[in-house]
Design a protein around this motif. Structure first.
Motif, PDB file in Angstrom:
ATOM      1  N   ASP A 213       0.829  -1.209   0.000  1.00 34.39           N
ATOM      2  CA  ASP A 213       0.000   0.000   0.000  1.00 34.39           C
ATOM      3  C   ASP A 213       0.862   1.257   0.000  1.00 34.39           C
ATOM      4  O   ASP A 213       0.547   2.241  -0.676  1.00 34.39           O
ATOM      5  N   ALA A 214       1.964   1.227   0.764  1.00 30.24           N
ATOM      6  CA  ALA A 214       2.867   2.385   0.815  1.00 30.24           C
ATOM      7  C   ALA A 214       3.518   2.613  -0.546  1.00 30.24           C
ATOM      8  O   ALA A 214       3.626   3.754  -1.006  1.00 30.24           O
ATOM      9  N   LEU A 215       3.942   1.535  -1.201  1.00 28.69           N
ATOM     10  CA  LEU A 215       4.519   1.651  -2.550  1.00 28.69           C
ATOM     11  C   LEU A 215       3.506   2.230  -3.527  1.00 28.69           C
ATOM     12  O   LEU A 215       3.837   3.069  -4.366  1.00 28.69           O
ATOM     13  N   GLN A 216       2.261   1.770  -3.414  1.00 29.24           N
ATOM     14  CA  GLN A 216       1.202   2.269  -4.294  1.00 29.24           C
ATOM     15  C   GLN A 216       0.974   3.761  -4.054  1.00 29.24           C
ATOM     16  O   GLN A 216       0.829   4.543  -4.988  1.00 29.24           O
ATOM     17  N   TYR A 217       0.977   4.164  -2.785  1.00 28.87           N
ATOM     18  CA  TYR A 217       0.799   5.566  -2.438  1.00 28.87           C
ATOM     19  C   TYR A 217       1.929   6.421  -3.009  1.00 28.87           C
ATOM     20  O   TYR A 217       1.692   7.469  -3.615  1.00 28.87           O
ATOM     21  N   LEU A 218       3.182   5.956  -2.834  1.00 26.81           N
ATOM     22  CA  LEU A 218       4.334   6.706  -3.360  1.00 26.81           C
ATOM     23  C   LEU A 218       4.314   6.780  -4.883  1.00 26.81           C
ATOM     24  O   LEU A 218       4.624   7.827  -5.458  1.00 26.81           O
ATOM     25  N   ALA A 219       3.928   5.677  -5.541  1.00 29.50           N
ATOM     26  CA  ALA A 219       3.830   5.679  -7.008  1.00 29.50           C
ATOM     27  C   ALA A 219       2.768   6.674  -7.462  1.00 29.50           C
ATOM     28  O   ALA A 219       2.951   7.389  -8.453  1.00 29.50           O
ATOM     29  N   SER A 220       1.656   6.755  -6.729  1.00 34.62           N
ATOM     30  CA  SER A 220       0.597   7.710  -7.060  1.00 34.62           C
ATOM     31  C   SER A 220       1.077   9.148  -6.888  1.00 34.62           C
ATOM     32  O   SER A 220       0.797  10.010  -7.726  1.00 34.62           O
ATOM     33  N   LEU A 221       1.812   9.403  -5.794  1.00 34.41           N
ATOM     34  CA  LEU A 221       2.363  10.752  -5.579  1.00 34.41           C
ATOM     35  C   LEU A 221       3.291  11.136  -6.724  1.00 34.41           C
ATOM     36  O   LEU A 221       3.217  12.249  -7.250  1.00 34.41           O
ATOM     37  N   ALA A 222       4.170  10.209  -7.108  1.00 29.62           N
ATOM     38  CA  ALA A 222       5.125  10.484  -8.184  1.00 29.62           C
ATOM     39  C   ALA A 222       4.402  10.714  -9.506  1.00 29.62           C
ATOM     40  O   ALA A 222       4.719  11.646 -10.247  1.00 29.62           O
ATOM     41  N   ALA A 223       3.415   9.891  -9.809  1.00 29.57           N
ATOM     42  CA  ALA A 223       2.696   9.992 -11.082  1.00 29.57           C
ATOM     43  C   ALA A 223       1.881  11.277 -11.167  1.00 29.57           C
ATOM     44  O   ALA A 223       1.695  11.831 -12.248  1.00 29.57           O
TER      45      ALA A 223
ATOM     46  N   ASN B  71       2.572  14.158  -9.590  1.00 29.44           N
ATOM     47  CA  ASN B  71       3.369  15.313  -9.193  1.00 29.44           C
ATOM     48  C   ASN B  71       3.142  16.504 -10.117  1.00 29.44           C
ATOM     49  O   ASN B  71       3.205  17.642  -9.689  1.00 29.44           O
ATOM     50  N   GLY B  72       2.859  16.234 -11.373  1.00 27.22           N
ATOM     51  CA  GLY B  72       2.635  17.320 -12.326  1.00 27.22           C
ATOM     52  C   GLY B  72       1.220  17.852 -12.298  1.00 27.22           C
ATOM     53  O   GLY B  72       0.816  18.608 -13.161  1.00 27.22           O
ATOM     54  N   GLY B  73       0.442  17.463 -11.321  1.00 27.55           N
ATOM     55  CA  GLY B  73      -0.918  17.977 -11.188  1.00 27.55           C
ATOM     56  C   GLY B  73      -1.959  17.092 -11.852  1.00 27.55           C
ATOM     57  O   GLY B  73      -3.128  17.421 -11.861  1.00 27.55           O
ATOM     58  N   GLY B  74      -1.539  15.984 -12.437  1.00 24.44           N
ATOM     59  CA  GLY B  74      -2.492  15.071 -13.061  1.00 24.44           C
ATOM     60  C   GLY B  74      -3.264  14.295 -12.020  1.00 24.44           C
ATOM     61  O   GLY B  74      -3.095  14.497 -10.823  1.00 24.44           O
TER      62      GLY B  74
END
Length: 116
Positions: free
Chosen positions: A23-33, A35-38
């Motif tokens: 879940d933490a990895l999924q959360y971090l991947a979502s934050l990274a994806a 990041n540009g406001g998408g």
């Protein structure tokens, strides 16, 4: 949404206790994806862990609801993340004799199953 599927040996360490690391990895991947406001929905899975966890939660909901009906006493489940609580609520939402509710604050929020 995007799906990231990890395969390999000895991936239980990446899943973590009850999927917490996953879940933490999924959360971090979502934050990274995003990041540009998408607004990208990212799902990270290892093998069929999420599907197996959902099946486990569905069977838990059914088993505990049967115990509640048998004993007449409400049961409080272990703390779960929002997704897992939703699986429990959805499994029992149309049950004729029991109802569910959540109590507490994340990450300690728990589902309570009780007689109607």
């Amino acid at each position: 949404g995007s799906i990231i599927l990890l395969n390999g040996e000895n991936l239980s360490i990446v899943i973590g206790r009850r999927g917490e690391t996953l879940d933490a990895l999924q959360y971090l991947a979502s934050l990274a994806a995003n990041n540009g406001g998408g607004h990208y929905k990212i799902s990270v899975n290892i093998g069929d862990y999420r599907e197996r966890r959902e099946e486990t939660l569905i069977s838990l909901a059914k088993r505990i609801s049967a115990q509640v009906l048998k004993t007449g006493k409400s049961r409080t489940l272990e703390p779960m993340n929002p997704y897992e609580r939703k699986v429990i609520h959805c499994t029992l939402q149309n049950h004729p004799s029991v109802k569910t509710r959540s109590e507490g604050k994340d990450p300690y929020r728990k589902v309570i199953i009780e007689s109607k």
